[in-house]
Design a protein around this motif. Structure first.
Motif, PDB file in Angstrom:
ATOM      1  N   GLY A 185      -5.468  44.789  15.427  1.00  0.00           N
ATOM      2  CA  GLY A 185      -4.013  44.646  15.328  1.00  0.00           C
ATOM      3  C   GLY A 185      -3.307  45.964  15.148  1.00  0.00           C
ATOM      4  N   LEU A 186      -3.631  46.926  16.000  1.00  0.00           N
ATOM      5  CA  LEU A 186      -3.129  48.280  15.803  1.00  0.00           C
ATOM      6  C   LEU A 186      -1.622  48.387  15.974  1.00  0.00           C
ATOM      7  CD1 LEU A 186      -5.870  50.561  17.392  1.00  0.00           C
ATOM      8  CD2 LEU A 186      -5.505  49.908  15.012  1.00  0.00           C
ATOM      9  N   LEU A 187      -1.015  47.506  16.763  1.00  0.00           N
ATOM     10  CA  LEU A 187       0.437  47.566  16.900  1.00  0.00           C
ATOM     11  C   LEU A 187       1.112  47.321  15.554  1.00  0.00           C
ATOM     12  CD1 LEU A 187       2.968  47.813  18.623  1.00  0.00           C
ATOM     13  CD2 LEU A 187       2.789  45.355  19.124  1.00  0.00           C
ATOM     14  N   HIS A 188       0.656  46.303  14.828  1.00  0.00           N
ATOM     15  CA  HIS A 188       1.205  46.020  13.506  1.00  0.00           C
ATOM     16  C   HIS A 188       0.869  47.138  12.523  1.00  0.00           C
ATOM     17  CE1 HIS A 188       2.349  43.856   9.882  1.00  0.00           C
ATOM     18  NE2 HIS A 188       1.142  44.090   9.384  1.00  0.00           N
ATOM     19  N   VAL A 189      -0.358  47.642  12.588  1.00  0.00           N
ATOM     20  CA  VAL A 189      -0.789  48.692  11.659  1.00  0.00           C
ATOM     21  C   VAL A 189       0.022  49.970  11.867  1.00  0.00           C
ATOM     22  CG1 VAL A 189      -2.705  50.191  11.026  1.00  0.00           C
ATOM     23  CG2 VAL A 189      -3.104  47.760  11.380  1.00  0.00           C
ATOM     24  N   ILE A 190       0.208  50.366  13.119  1.00  0.00           N
ATOM     25  CA  ILE A 190       0.970  51.581  13.397  1.00  0.00           C
ATOM     26  C   ILE A 190       2.437  51.394  13.007  1.00  0.00           C
ATOM     27  CG2 ILE A 190       1.791  53.088  15.255  1.00  0.00           C
ATOM     28  CD1 ILE A 190      -0.891  52.715  16.625  1.00  0.00           C
ATOM     29  N   THR A 191       2.969  50.191  13.243  1.00  0.00           N
ATOM     30  CA  THR A 191       4.354  49.916  12.834  1.00  0.00           C
ATOM     31  C   THR A 191       4.518  50.041  11.326  1.00  0.00           C
ATOM     32  OG1 THR A 191       4.631  48.414  14.716  1.00  0.00           O
ATOM     33  CG2 THR A 191       6.218  48.235  12.915  1.00  0.00           C
ATOM     34  N   VAL A 192       3.580  49.457  10.570  1.00  0.00           N
ATOM     35  CA  VAL A 192       3.631  49.571   9.108  1.00  0.00           C
ATOM     36  C   VAL A 192       3.505  51.031   8.683  1.00  0.00           C
ATOM     37  CG1 VAL A 192       2.412  49.001   6.977  1.00  0.00           C
ATOM     38  CG2 VAL A 192       2.790  47.234   8.699  1.00  0.00           C
ATOM     39  N   THR A 193       2.625  51.770   9.339  1.00  0.00           N
ATOM     40  CA  THR A 193       2.446  53.185   9.009  1.00  0.00           C
ATOM     41  C   THR A 193       3.733  53.969   9.218  1.00  0.00           C
ATOM     42  OG1 THR A 193       0.109  53.052   9.672  1.00  0.00           O
ATOM     43  CG2 THR A 193       1.091  55.246   9.510  1.00  0.00           C
ATOM     44  N   LEU A 194       4.396  53.740  10.334  1.00  0.00           N
ATOM     45  CA  LEU A 194       5.626  54.471  10.618  1.00  0.00           C
ATOM     46  C   LEU A 194       6.753  54.070   9.672  1.00  0.00           C
ATOM     47  CD1 LEU A 194       5.562  54.441  14.533  1.00  0.00           C
ATOM     48  CD2 LEU A 194       4.919  56.297  12.995  1.00  0.00           C
ATOM     49  N   ILE A 195       6.858  52.757   9.364  1.00  0.00           N
ATOM     50  CA  ILE A 195       7.914  52.308   8.455  1.00  0.00           C
ATOM     51  C   ILE A 195       7.697  52.871   7.051  1.00  0.00           C
ATOM     52  CG2 ILE A 195       8.901  50.290   7.311  1.00  0.00           C
ATOM     53  CD1 ILE A 195       8.408  48.714   9.853  1.00  0.00           C
ATOM     54  N   ALA A 196       6.473  52.764   6.554  1.00  0.00           N
ATOM     55  CA  ALA A 196       6.176  53.290   5.218  1.00  0.00           C
ATOM     56  C   ALA A 196       6.406  54.794   5.155  1.00  0.00           C
ATOM     57  CB  ALA A 196       4.738  52.957   4.835  1.00  0.00           C
ATOM     58  N   SER A 197       5.975  55.516   6.178  1.00  0.00           N
ATOM     59  CA  SER A 197       6.153  56.965   6.190  1.00  0.00           C
ATOM     60  C   SER A 197       7.626  57.337   6.247  1.00  0.00           C
ATOM     61  CB  SER A 197       5.407  57.577   7.374  1.00  0.00           C
ATOM     62  OG  SER A 197       4.028  57.271   7.318  1.00  0.00           O
ATOM     63  N   ALA A 198       8.408  56.616   7.059  1.00  0.00           N
ATOM     64  CA  ALA A 198       9.834  56.917   7.160  1.00  0.00           C
ATOM     65  C   ALA A 198      10.548  56.664   5.838  1.00  0.00           C
ATOM     66  CB  ALA A 198      10.465  56.081   8.273  1.00  0.00           C
ATOM     67  N   LEU A 199      10.204  55.569   5.155  1.00  0.00           N
ATOM     68  CA  LEU A 199      10.826  55.281   3.856  1.00  0.00           C
ATOM     69  C   LEU A 199      10.454  56.336   2.820  1.00  0.00           C
ATOM     70  CD1 LEU A 199      10.360  51.397   3.666  1.00  0.00           C
ATOM     71  CD2 LEU A 199      12.496  52.652   4.032  1.00  0.00           C
ATOM     72  N   VAL A 200       9.188  56.736   2.801  1.00  0.00           N
ATOM     73  CA  VAL A 200       8.759  57.758   1.850  1.00  0.00           C
ATOM     74  C   VAL A 200       9.465  59.077   2.121  1.00  0.00           C
ATOM     75  CG1 VAL A 200       6.793  59.133   1.081  1.00  0.00           C
ATOM     76  CG2 VAL A 200       6.529  56.676   1.411  1.00  0.00           C
ATOM     77  N   VAL A 252      -6.106  53.345   6.161  1.00  0.00           N
ATOM     78  CA  VAL A 252      -6.743  52.282   5.385  1.00  0.00           C
ATOM     79  C   VAL A 252      -7.365  51.249   6.327  1.00  0.00           C
ATOM     80  CG1 VAL A 252      -6.348  50.442   3.706  1.00  0.00           C
ATOM     81  CG2 VAL A 252      -5.211  52.648   3.445  1.00  0.00           C
ATOM     82  N   ALA A 253      -6.673  50.904   7.396  1.00  0.00           N
ATOM     83  CA  ALA A 253      -7.232  49.966   8.368  1.00  0.00           C
ATOM     84  C   ALA A 253      -8.492  50.525   9.009  1.00  0.00           C
ATOM     85  CB  ALA A 253      -6.184  49.646   9.433  1.00  0.00           C
ATOM     86  N   LEU A 254      -8.535  51.833   9.225  1.00  0.00           N
ATOM     87  CA  LEU A 254      -9.746  52.457   9.775  1.00  0.00           C
ATOM     88  C   LEU A 254     -10.907  52.315   8.808  1.00  0.00           C
ATOM     89  CD1 LEU A 254     -11.171  54.214  11.886  1.00  0.00           C
ATOM     90  CD2 LEU A 254     -10.206  56.224  10.762  1.00  0.00           C
ATOM     91  N   TYR A 255     -10.651  52.491   7.525  1.00  0.00           N
ATOM     92  CA  TYR A 255     -11.706  52.324   6.528  1.00  0.00           C
ATOM     93  C   TYR A 255     -12.223  50.888   6.520  1.00  0.00           C
ATOM     94  CZ  TYR A 255     -13.837  51.603   1.959  1.00  0.00           C
ATOM     95  OH  TYR A 255     -14.701  51.242   0.949  1.00  0.00           O
ATOM     96  N   TYR A 256     -11.329  49.907   6.536  1.00  0.00           N
ATOM     97  CA  TYR A 256     -11.763  48.512   6.530  1.00  0.00           C
ATOM     98  C   TYR A 256     -12.505  48.140   7.813  1.00  0.00           C
ATOM     99  CZ  TYR A 256      -9.274  47.246   2.253  1.00  0.00           C
ATOM    100  OH  TYR A 256      -8.877  47.145   0.943  1.00  0.00           O
ATOM    101  N   SER A 257     -12.155  48.759   8.918  1.00  0.00           N
ATOM    102  CA  SER A 257     -12.859  48.451  10.167  1.00  0.00           C
ATOM    103  C   SER A 257     -14.308  48.902  10.113  1.00  0.00           C
ATOM    104  CB  SER A 257     -12.147  49.131  11.339  1.00  0.00           C
ATOM    105  OG  SER A 257     -12.293  50.548  11.279  1.00  0.00           O
ATOM    106  N   MET A 258     -14.598  49.926   9.311  1.00  0.00           N
ATOM    107  CA  MET A 258     -15.975  50.413   9.189  1.00  0.00           C
ATOM    108  C   MET A 258     -16.761  49.685   8.109  1.00  0.00           C
ATOM    109  SD  MET A 258     -15.591  54.542   9.646  1.00  0.00           S
ATOM    110  CE  MET A 258     -14.586  54.677   8.171  1.00  0.00           C
ATOM    111  N   SER A 259     -16.076  49.240   7.041  1.00  0.00           N
ATOM    112  CA  SER A 259     -16.790  48.694   5.892  1.00  0.00           C
ATOM    113  C   SER A 259     -16.707  47.179   5.757  1.00  0.00           C
ATOM    114  CB  SER A 259     -16.229  49.321   4.603  1.00  0.00           C
ATOM    115  OG  SER A 259     -14.844  49.025   4.465  1.00  0.00           O
ATOM    116  N   ALA A 260     -15.812  46.530   6.483  1.00  0.00           N
ATOM    117  CA  ALA A 260     -15.660  45.079   6.346  1.00  0.00           C
ATOM    118  C   ALA A 260     -16.874  44.355   6.920  1.00  0.00           C
ATOM    119  CB  ALA A 260     -14.392  44.612   7.037  1.00  0.00           C
ATOM    120  N   ALA A 261     -17.112  43.136   6.395  1.00  0.00           N
ATOM    121  CA  ALA A 261     -18.239  42.335   6.878  1.00  0.00           C
ATOM    122  C   ALA A 261     -17.997  41.888   8.318  1.00  0.00           C
ATOM    123  CB  ALA A 261     -18.432  41.112   5.970  1.00  0.00           C
ATOM    124  N   GLY A 262     -19.081  41.657   9.034  1.00  0.00           N
ATOM    125  CA  GLY A 262     -18.981  41.218  10.423  1.00  0.00           C
ATOM    126  C   GLY A 262     -19.627  42.201  11.366  1.00  0.00           C
TER     127      GLY A 262
END
Length: 298
Positions: free
Chosen positions: A84-99, A245-255
């Motif tokens: 779901g990289l579209l949602h992840v990148i959107t959240v990243t940009l929104i959070a970064s812009a607010l900060v 953070v999503a990159l970390y979960y993609s490597m460590s999550a079960a499955g």
């Protein structure tokens, strides 16, 4: 006839001297050679790691060979949909812009006070602002996340923004202070003598002069926020994860998932960071961040 002879002799005599100078400039102490060897070893290993991830993200299968058996771009499409990289990148940009916005709004006036006012404990205030930047984020991230969870901010985008403000606001203050110190206070005094109020002085006099500093602070905070893992990991929820953070979960999550899709996601993150760093270096002069221009006494 003796003058040309002496001149040619001087030229011939100067030749070996210059050659010796060139040879001497190529010499280095053993310590210098060791340092250069370590630096070269580091960059070779770094290029090998980055190159292997990049090649793997395009490879079909890669087992016991120097290169993959074939190349494809399908892993980027699978990573885009699977994670779901579209949602992840959107959240990243929104959070970064607010900060970035909140850090500049809060940090710029604070930097002005520190640059223009002398008060007891000013050095202690500087040291206090340095602590969130110098200390590892995990040391204060855990108690900070505990407080944010207690008040219901953590697990949401608001918690991610508040956590990242802790190191970002001091970063803006310490970055903006040198730029403000380079503005002659007599310009502000002249504007006030002509009837300009505090708001007019700040918006019409200081703001145009501080555009390079504001731009530098904003870009550096943006790069720092996008790459911040610890604070975001401790305060993010399922719908408020940034790209790192999503990159970390993609490597460590079960499955079970293809390693190439994870590598593709890593390449996307690295490319994003490289673009931000290039933009930062394009608009930010690192020497300005440590400059202190003080008025000499007359």
């Amino acid at each position: 006839m003796s003058a040309p002879t002496s001149t040619s002799a001087a030229v011939h005599n100067d030749g070996p001297t210059r050659a010796k100078g060139v040879r001497r400039s190529l010499r280095a102490t053993p310590t210098a050679w060791v340092i250069w060897a370590v630096v070269a070893f580091f960059f070779v290993n770094l290029a090998g790691v980055v190159g292997s991830v990049l090649v793997s993200s395009f490879g079909r299968r890669w087992f016991d060979t120097w290169l993959p058996s074939g190349f494809t771009t399908q892993w980027y499409g699978e990573a885009w949909h699977e994670f779901g990289l579209l949602h992840v990148i959107t959240v990243t940009l929104i959070a970064s812009a607010l900060v970035v916005a909140l850090s500049v709004v809060v940090g710029a006036p604070a930097a002005y006070v520190l640059a223009r006012q002398n008060f007891p404990g000013k050095r202690l205030v500087y040291i206090t602002f340095l602590l969130p930047i110098l200390m590892p984020p995990i040391t204060y991230g855990i108690p900070l996340a505990t407080v944010l969870y207690k008040f219901g901010f953590a697990g949401h985008l608001s918690g991610v923004v508040l956590a990242n403000l802790v190191p970002s606001v001091p970063f803006v203050i310490l970055t903006m202070t040198p730029f403000i110190e380079q503005v002659d206070p007599r310009i502000e005094s002249a504007a006030r003598m002509l009837g300009a109020g505090t708001r007019a002085v700040f918006l019409k006099i200081l703001a145009p002069l501080l555009v390079p500093g504001l731009l530098a602070s904003a870009i550096l905070v943006l790069v720092r926020t996008v790459g911040m893992f610890e604070l975001t990991f401790l305060t993010a929820g399922p719908d408020s994860q940034t790209l790192v953070v999503a990159l970390y979960y993609s490597m460590s999550a079960a499955g079970i998932r293809a390693q190439q899709s994870v590598d593709a996601m890593a390449v996307i993150y690295t490319s994003m960071m490289l673009v931000l760093l290039v933009v930062a270096l394009r608009f930010v002069n690192p020497t300005q961040l440590v400059a202190r221009v003080k008025e000499e006494p007359e």
